[in-house]
Design a protein around this motif. Sequence first.
Motif, mmCIF file in Angstrom:
data_model
loop_
_atom_site.group_PDB
_atom_site.id
_atom_site.type_symbol
_atom_site.label_atom_id
_atom_site.label_comp_id
_atom_site.label_asym_id
_atom_site.label_seq_id
_atom_site.Cartn_x
_atom_site.Cartn_y
_atom_site.Cartn_z
ATOM 1 N N SER A 87 -33.220 81.080 40.501
ATOM 2 C CA SER A 87 -32.160 80.721 39.552
ATOM 3 C C SER A 87 -32.136 81.698 38.383
ATOM 4 C CB SER A 87 -32.383 79.298 39.035
ATOM 5 O OG SER A 87 -31.534 79.013 37.946
ATOM 6 N N GLU A 100 -32.241 70.755 38.762
ATOM 7 C CA GLU A 100 -31.712 72.078 39.112
ATOM 8 C C GLU A 100 -32.723 72.830 39.977
ATOM 9 O OE1 GLU A 100 -30.545 76.249 36.791
ATOM 10 O OE2 GLU A 100 -30.513 74.333 35.706
ATOM 11 N N ARG A 188 -37.822 72.082 42.189
ATOM 12 C CA ARG A 188 -37.083 71.398 41.127
ATOM 13 C C ARG A 188 -38.085 70.784 40.143
ATOM 14 N NH1 ARG A 188 -34.029 69.429 45.753
ATOM 15 N NH2 ARG A 188 -31.842 70.104 45.672
#
Length: 405
Positions: A87, A100, A188
């Motif tokens: 990410s 996320e 996560r």
Amino acid sequence: MGMRKFFQYLLPLGLIGLSIILVASLVAVAKGKRPERKDDGNQAVMVDAIRAEKTSLNFAVFSQGAVEPRTQTTLVAEVAGQIVSVSSNFIAGGFFRQGEVLLQIDPSDYETALLRAQANLASRRAQYADQKARSEQALKDWTNLGREGEPSDLVLRKPQLAEALAGVQAAEAELKEAERNLQRTRIRVPYDGLVRNKQVDVGQYVAPGTPLGVTFAIDTAEIRLPLSNNDLKFLDLPSATRLDQAHRAPVTLTDGTGGPQKRWQAQIVRTEGVVDQNSRVVYAVAEVVDPYGVLGLSEQPELKMGSFVRAEIEGLRVEDVVVLPRAVLRPKNTVLIANEERLLEVRPVTVTRAEPRLVYITGGIAQGELVVTTSMDAPIPGTRLTISGEAPAAEPEIVAVGTDQ
């Protein structure tokens, strides 16, 4: 010859005697004309003083500490594989939301394992269904043949049915494991937070147990504040074992680095309940809600993790206390008082708390009394005083004593 000896011995003696008489006469005249005060002992001493004012207040206890997250997580790989995506928020200082996906480990092998587990479960269920049908048919055959009594477990194929059921349960467990392993390829975190450091990147192969990075939650920050036994006397803190939401001491935090003065409001939420063996202090924990101001729970300035802050803790309340400079307190808990006649008193007082700059007195001083702040090495009770800033008292009359010629 006789006359010469006379002048040689008697003349110097005569001159000496004459000189003595002359000096004695001058001293007597000077002494007779010297002015004298009527009462030298009544001369007033000029001093500074402040008027005692009784007030009610909460004691303040000061401490300091570093801001740390309440929740911090070291991310570790639970499955093996190559990292195929990262990410954009998975960088030092990056902000991310709950749930996320921060890292993605190659899921190909785990997707295949999931399909295999699903197929195995379907097969096991089919076998169980077959054995169940055989058991039911065996019971019908027993009845149709008109046999008496209950059929045995072997006749009803119960062992085979139990084995088939066990196979189904094992296949279901394997399916759940395959699903979990596939989920574990997506890293996560179950909170809104920030990334403290990043230890892996795209293309790197990781094994179970490989550290991936460190994150922390930003819902609350905590500051461990060391308190001495003397500090604890003036505080009413929550228990280490019984947390009471209503029993929280307010705390004001300020920047401890000497930079621009900022303030944050916090609360003491607990004490650690253990005395540090080296420093002999107890740690109280102050909590700041939404320190970064991104969750909409606080309008205070941003408080970064790792910041050094000074803390002012609101302590116990005291009524009718006189607050004075620390320098006025003398040995044996006494102070100097200028009474209404402006005579000096050495007054014993009740000291509730003494700080480096202030002293808190709860007994021995009345409202409005003048407390002498001028240092006096050897104060004598009854000494007449003149207060700086007040109109001076009339000076004692000076009278000349002597005879005018």
